[in-house]
Design an enzyme around this catalytic site. Sequence first.
Site, short mmCIF file in Angstrom:
data_model
loop_
_atom_site.label_atom_id
_atom_site.label_comp_id
_atom_site.label_asym_id
_atom_site.label_seq_id
_atom_site.Cartn_x
_atom_site.Cartn_y
_atom_site.Cartn_z
N ARG A 122 35.55 48.83 35.62
CA ARG A 122 35.14 48.96 37.02
C ARG A 122 35.49 50.35 37.54
O ARG A 122 36.54 50.89 37.20
CB ARG A 122 35.87 47.92 37.88
N ARG A 180 43.98 27.88 39.37
CA ARG A 180 43.88 29.24 39.87
C ARG A 180 42.49 29.42 40.49
O ARG A 180 41.48 29.18 39.84
CB ARG A 180 44.03 30.24 38.72
N GLU A 197 51.50 34.69 36.34
CA GLU A 197 50.72 34.05 37.40
C GLU A 197 50.72 32.53 37.23
O GLU A 197 50.78 31.78 38.19
CB GLU A 197 49.29 34.58 37.37
N ASN A 234 43.01 27.69 34.50
CA ASN A 234 42.38 28.93 34.96
C ASN A 234 40.99 28.97 34.35
O ASN A 234 40.84 29.24 33.16
CB ASN A 234 43.24 30.11 34.48
N HIS A 276 44.52 39.51 42.81
CA HIS A 276 45.75 39.52 42.00
C HIS A 276 46.97 39.12 42.83
O HIS A 276 48.10 39.44 42.48
CB HIS A 276 46.08 40.92 41.41
#
Length: 398
Positions: free
Chosen positions: A239, A90, A384, A7, A178
């Site tokens: 965010r 990823r 993940e 990742n 996601h």
Amino acid sequence: MKILVLNAGSSSLKYQLFDMDNGNVLSKGACERIGAGGTITHKRPNAEPFYEELDLANHSKALARVLELLCSAEYGVISSIDEIGAVGHRVVHGGKMLESCIVTESVIKYLETIVPLNPLHGPPAIAGIKSCLELMPSVPQVTVFDTSFYSSIEDFRYIYPIPYEFYENDKIRRYGFHGTSHRFVSYELAKVMGKPIEDLKIITCHLGNGSSVTAVEGGKAIDTSMGFTPQEGIVMGTRSGSIDPTIVTYLIKSKGYTAEEVDNILNKKSGLLGITGLSNDCRNVTEAAENGNARAELAIKMLVNSIKKYIGSYIAEMNGVDAIVFTAGIGENQWNIREKVCENMSYLGIEIDADKNKNFERGVPFEISAEGAKVRTWIIPTDEEYMIAIDTERLAKK
Ligand code: AMP
């Protein structure tokens, strides 16, 4: 088969090596500050973590050192890189890529064309893939895209109500993010509930520093809160989530901000951090709220309300829901947020057991529904990397 999952971030490279015969993690770690110094933390089960500071000029140097460590006599877990059956990468944004796939020249070329859609995560992911091709040319590489879980979303949910040519010419549409996490927890939920996923309507709440909510019907995503970028949707750590788009043009036209400054404000200075002025970390915000900090209390209320709104609208879109799932840093760990999200939802059939929710078992799927609740509510730890490893093994074996 042993699968290495990578990742790559702009200055980091996280890795996990799985033994897929038993699902065990043989080693995991992270290279950080790539391009500006360099550190590696390398972990194995039942051993002290190994840490070093070294010069990591780029992702290729970082990967070379990771491979050395994985194979080293002192800190290693395999005897040579030939033991690695495949590498799974990823990739946050897959654009039109609908499924995980084996890396070819044309996949890399396509990913390069969509870098403008994903300027933060695209270049390091491509650098990671290219480093692997250079250092392990005979090992199959697989890309797993966060966006591909959303290929099932219908056009009336992914097209924005702006002139149609922006969709046709500029690829402006909802992509969703996601996806690997939402996919993993929905399938885990079906397993622990002992029901075929085809029969379930699920709302998955991935609540971390970045957060998104997804409606999953019959194992397929039908809608999700993140959009063209991971900026849309619920209130996040830094965010803003969804805001009136005219705020952007107002700040630029009437307040003299540049587009870049507004981008920075909405991505890095908003959300929990922006509201509280204290922290993006929900633990700190929770603590401040408990100590009577009014803006921290406000931030928690705003976060909770934004999640509730998505849950309500997805129940309307699916004409019901069988289960709600909480996952990721906040979803798995913060009972206070789960409690507030599920409060006053009995009209929709969502009721949780306050005691189970507070005294939940960590690290395993755990049901927190109240006795007899129509909708079942679960905490499902996300993984993940393992999902990426599963896809990688499947494609490498083909
Ligand atoms: P993530 O992006 O999934 O790593 O989640 C990060 C968010 O989870 C931060 O807002 C943390 O405050 C929150 N969090 C709460 N408890 C924990 C915990 N025990 N471990 C990690 N993150 C936590």
